[in-house]
Design a protein around this motif. Structure first.
Motif, short mmCIF file in Angstrom:
data_model
loop_
_atom_site.label_atom_id
_atom_site.label_comp_id
_atom_site.label_asym_id
_atom_site.label_seq_id
_atom_site.Cartn_x
_atom_site.Cartn_y
_atom_site.Cartn_z
N LEU A 213 -1.18 -0.56 4.50
CA LEU A 213 0.02 -0.78 3.70
C LEU A 213 1.06 -1.58 4.48
CD1 LEU A 213 1.80 -0.31 1.21
CD2 LEU A 213 2.54 1.85 2.25
N ILE A 214 1.29 -1.22 5.72
CA ILE A 214 2.27 -1.94 6.54
C ILE A 214 1.85 -3.39 6.70
CG2 ILE A 214 3.41 -2.06 8.79
CD1 ILE A 214 4.26 0.30 6.98
N ARG A 215 0.56 -3.61 6.90
CA ARG A 215 0.06 -4.98 7.06
C ARG A 215 0.31 -5.79 5.78
NH1 ARG A 215 -5.15 -4.00 7.90
NH2 ARG A 215 -4.84 -3.52 10.10
N ARG A 216 0.10 -5.16 4.63
CA ARG A 216 0.31 -5.87 3.36
C ARG A 216 1.79 -6.16 3.11
NH1 ARG A 216 -0.69 -4.14 -1.44
NH2 ARG A 216 -0.85 -1.92 -1.02
N ILE A 217 2.65 -5.19 3.45
CA ILE A 217 4.10 -5.41 3.31
C ILE A 217 4.53 -6.60 4.16
CG2 ILE A 217 6.37 -4.45 3.86
CD1 ILE A 217 5.26 -1.70 3.02
N HIS A 218 4.08 -6.64 5.40
CA HIS A 218 4.40 -7.75 6.28
C HIS A 218 3.79 -9.06 5.79
CE1 HIS A 218 5.36 -4.93 9.91
NE2 HIS A 218 6.42 -5.17 9.18
N HIS A 219 2.58 -8.97 5.26
CA HIS A 219 1.89 -10.18 4.76
C HIS A 219 2.69 -10.84 3.64
CE1 HIS A 219 -1.38 -12.87 3.66
NE2 HIS A 219 -1.24 -12.49 2.40
N HIS A 220 3.38 -10.03 2.85
CA HIS A 220 4.18 -10.57 1.75
C HIS A 220 5.57 -11.02 2.22
CE1 HIS A 220 1.07 -8.82 -0.86
NE2 HIS A 220 1.55 -9.60 -1.80
N GLY B 31 -0.94 3.49 -3.97
CA GLY B 31 0.24 2.99 -3.29
C GLY B 31 0.85 1.80 -4.00
N LEU B 32 1.36 0.84 -3.24
CA LEU B 32 1.98 -0.35 -3.81
C LEU B 32 0.95 -1.42 -4.09
CD1 LEU B 32 5.14 -0.68 -1.56
CD2 LEU B 32 5.16 -0.46 -4.03
N SER B 33 1.00 -1.98 -5.27
CA SER B 33 0.09 -3.08 -5.60
C SER B 33 0.65 -4.40 -5.10
CB SER B 33 -0.12 -3.16 -7.11
OG SER B 33 1.08 -3.59 -7.75
N ASN B 34 -0.22 -5.39 -4.95
CA ASN B 34 0.25 -6.72 -4.55
C ASN B 34 1.18 -7.30 -5.61
OD1 ASN B 34 -1.10 -6.82 -2.09
ND2 ASN B 34 -2.98 -7.58 -3.02
N LYS B 35 0.93 -6.98 -6.87
CA LYS B 35 1.78 -7.47 -7.96
C LYS B 35 3.21 -6.93 -7.80
CE LYS B 35 2.06 -7.81 -12.99
NZ LYS B 35 1.42 -7.44 -14.28
N GLU B 36 3.31 -5.64 -7.46
CA GLU B 36 4.64 -5.06 -7.25
C GLU B 36 5.34 -5.71 -6.06
OE1 GLU B 36 4.74 -0.46 -8.45
OE2 GLU B 36 2.99 -0.99 -7.25
N LEU B 37 4.61 -5.88 -4.97
CA LEU B 37 5.20 -6.50 -3.79
C LEU B 37 5.69 -7.91 -4.11
CD1 LEU B 37 2.70 -5.26 -1.07
CD2 LEU B 37 5.13 -4.71 -1.19
N GLN B 38 4.90 -8.65 -4.86
CA GLN B 38 5.30 -10.00 -5.23
C GLN B 38 6.57 -9.99 -6.08
OE1 GLN B 38 1.75 -11.47 -7.10
NE2 GLN B 38 0.62 -11.61 -5.17
N SER B 39 6.70 -8.98 -6.94
CA SER B 39 7.87 -8.90 -7.81
C SER B 39 9.16 -8.64 -7.03
CB SER B 39 7.68 -7.81 -8.87
OG SER B 39 7.79 -6.51 -8.30
N PHE B 40 9.05 -8.01 -5.87
CA PHE B 40 10.23 -7.73 -5.05
C PHE B 40 10.77 -8.99 -4.37
CE2 PHE B 40 8.20 -3.33 -4.07
CZ PHE B 40 8.54 -2.87 -5.32
N SER B 41 9.92 -10.00 -4.24
CA SER B 41 10.25 -11.13 -3.37
C SER B 41 11.41 -11.98 -3.88
CB SER B 41 9.01 -12.02 -3.18
OG SER B 41 8.61 -12.58 -4.42
N THR B 42 11.77 -11.85 -5.16
CA THR B 42 12.85 -12.66 -5.71
C THR B 42 14.24 -12.17 -5.26
OG1 THR B 42 12.88 -11.33 -7.73
CG2 THR B 42 11.51 -13.32 -7.74
#
Length: 269
Positions: free
Chosen positions: A228-235, A201-212
């Motif tokens: 996955l939903i928990r990690r998306i919300h966590h970011h 699925g989505l890596s934490n690195k990818e999620l972090q890259s979206f944050s900008t």
């Protein structure tokens, strides 16, 4: 004895209602209802009939797909070709708005929709922008240089980027396009569409890259699990799940505390 039995029954009913009530989803957690291409399960997708039906069914947002014609007009259609959803053939980018709007965009779904036409983005906004929120997908933007500026200008011209900043959400699979749009209209929330392969699925690195630049991460339903939903919300992102067509999936997703459900059948909520 009868009075004791009545008292016990009363106590049981009160307890049952309390337990049942405690399992209800708090109002703040109820996901927003988004009509996929309008109400694509009931009407030909991305047509006026479909959008009207979705609004009739009480959607919070209409999800639409934007592409561009040969004469640089924005139109609402999902595929890069017109083959599937009209009585014509060819690529959207090779035809003018006038040529596209001469086509029948409804009979493929059912003969009663034979008068439905491909809508221009400006015509769509004139009719529907004040009636509900809009989830706008930039479809294949690499085919249409400058599409981000054109969409942004249409929204600015109507003052749709003022006030409620979540009234308009722009999403795409194309992250470079989303970054360009974010620079043009930083107040408009951006959603990254994802449909990952494999089990990671989505890596934490990818999620972090979206944050900008992004406020939403919007995964395909086949990716979804609670972690996955928990990690998306966590970011720090909200999440809109697509495309939901079964009532049992709605019940599952509500338990995952997602923010919105994109569905062909908005009345399955």
């Amino acid at each position: 004895m009868r009075s004791i039995a009545s008292l016990l029954l009363f106590i049981f009913m009160v307890a049952f209602r309390m337990v049942k009530g405690s399992t209800r989803i708090p109002k703040s957690q109820i996901p927003i209802k988004i009509g996929h291409r309008g109400a694509a399960g009931y009407c030909p997708e991305n047509t006026a009939a479909s959008f009207k039906k979705a609004i009739e069914l009480g959607v919070d947002y209409l999800e639409i797909d934007i592409q561009m014609t040969r004469d640089n007009k924005l139109v609402i259609i999902h595929d890069p070709t017109i083959n599937r959803t009209t009585n014509g053939k060819g690529h959207v980018k090779d035809l003018t708005l006038k040529e596209l709007q001469a086509l029948d965009a409804g009979s493929w779904f059912h003969p009663k929709f034979s008068k439905e036409k491909i809508l221009s983005f400006s015509g769509f906004l004139d009719e529907f922008a004040e009636k509900t929120g809009l989830l706008i997908e930039l479809k294949k933007p690499s085919l249409y240089p400058g599409i981000e500026e054109k969409v942004a200008n249409e929204l600015l011209k109507r003052g749709l980027t003022k006030g409620d900043t979540d009234k308009i959400i722009v999403q795409s699979f194309d992250q470079n396009s989303l970054k360009r749009f974010h620079k043009l209209l930083p107040s408009v929330p951006i959603g990254v569409l994802v449909k990952k392969r494999g089990v990671k699925g989505l890596s934490n690195k990818e999620l972090q890259s979206f944050s900008t630049y992004a406020a939403y991460v919007n995964p395909k339903i086949t990716m979804i699990n609670k972690r996955l939903i928990r990690r998306i919300h966590h970011h720090g992102f909200k999440t809109l799940v697509w495309t939901v067509r079964k009532k049992k999936d709605v019940h599952l997703l509500k338990r995952y505390n997602i923010d919105g459900i994109i569905s062909d059948f908005p009345d399955i909520f």
